[in-house]
Design a protein around this motif. Structure first.
Motif, PDB file in Angstrom:
ATOM      1  N   ASN A  65       2.679   4.815  -0.478  1.00 49.53           N
ATOM      2  CA  ASN A  65       1.420   4.283   0.060  1.00 49.53           C
ATOM      3  C   ASN A  65       0.917   3.102  -0.758  1.00 49.53           C
ATOM      4  O   ASN A  65       0.374   2.138  -0.201  1.00 49.53           O
ATOM      5  CB  ASN A  65       0.359   5.378   0.109  1.00 49.53           C
ATOM      6  CG  ASN A  65       0.658   6.410   1.169  1.00 49.53           C
ATOM      7  OD1 ASN A  65       1.272   6.105   2.182  1.00 49.53           O
ATOM      8  ND2 ASN A  65       0.236   7.635   0.934  1.00 49.53           N
ATOM      9  N   ASN A  66       1.102   3.145  -2.074  1.00 47.22           N
ATOM     10  CA  ASN A  66       0.700   2.010  -2.916  1.00 47.22           C
ATOM     11  C   ASN A  66       1.569   0.789  -2.643  1.00 47.22           C
ATOM     12  O   ASN A  66       1.076  -0.342  -2.625  1.00 47.22           O
ATOM     13  CB  ASN A  66       0.779   2.384  -4.391  1.00 47.22           C
ATOM     14  CG  ASN A  66      -0.272   3.385  -4.805  1.00 47.22           C
ATOM     15  OD1 ASN A  66      -1.191   3.669  -4.055  1.00 47.22           O
ATOM     16  ND2 ASN A  66      -0.127   3.929  -5.993  1.00 47.22           N
ATOM     17  N   GLY A  69       0.456  -0.657   0.647  1.00 47.14           N
ATOM     18  CA  GLY A  69      -0.815  -1.355   0.444  1.00 47.14           C
ATOM     19  C   GLY A  69      -0.640  -2.687  -0.244  1.00 47.14           C
ATOM     20  O   GLY A  69      -1.309  -3.676   0.094  1.00 47.14           O
ATOM     21  N   LYS A  72       0.681  -5.156   2.323  1.00 46.00           N
ATOM     22  CA  LYS A  72      -0.380  -5.582   3.243  1.00 46.00           C
ATOM     23  C   LYS A  72      -1.315  -6.577   2.557  1.00 46.00           C
ATOM     24  O   LYS A  72      -1.729  -7.575   3.167  1.00 46.00           O
ATOM     25  CB  LYS A  72      -1.171  -4.365   3.729  1.00 46.00           C
ATOM     26  CG  LYS A  72      -0.415  -3.538   4.742  1.00 46.00           C
ATOM     27  CD  LYS A  72      -1.261  -2.376   5.230  1.00 46.00           C
ATOM     28  CE  LYS A  72      -0.595  -1.603   6.329  1.00 46.00           C
ATOM     29  NZ  LYS A  72      -1.442  -0.504   6.826  1.00 46.00           N
TER      30      LYS A  72
END
Length: 98
Positions: A65-66, A69, A72
């Motif tokens: 998830n990091n 992120g 993005k």
């Protein structure tokens, strides 16, 4: 490197190798430090055209998830190169993230 996490130091040095706006001298220094640490850099991150291989180099031991992120955020950062943004787009496509 007293008190510093060797994995984080290695990740930072690999980041130096991956950036286009870093001098050759800094990249050479990073390569030497990684070699001294016993980290295999293969053909070099910045030279890798195999995105799966490059993705694996960046992501070892990181929270997915990091990483997502970060990619993005990279797409919205006006200070990153178009090449870097394209890499992030490809990464997110491979991960099937919109």
């Amino acid at each position: 490197m007293s008190g510093k996490n060797p994995a984080n130091v290695a990740a930072g040095l690999k980041g130096v190798l991956a950036r286009d706006n870093v001098s050759d001298e800094a990249k050479l220094n990073a390569e030497h430090r990684l070699e001294e640490m016993g980290v295999d850099i293969g053909d070099g991150i910045s030279e890798s055209k195999d995105h799966d291989h490059a993705r694996q180099k960046y992501d070892d031991g990181k929270n997915e998830n990091n990483v997502i992120g970060g990619h993005k955020a990279n797409l919205k950062n006006p200070n990153t190169s178009e090449e870097s943004k394209e890499h992030s787009r490809e990464y997110l496509e491979e991960a099937e993230i919109n």
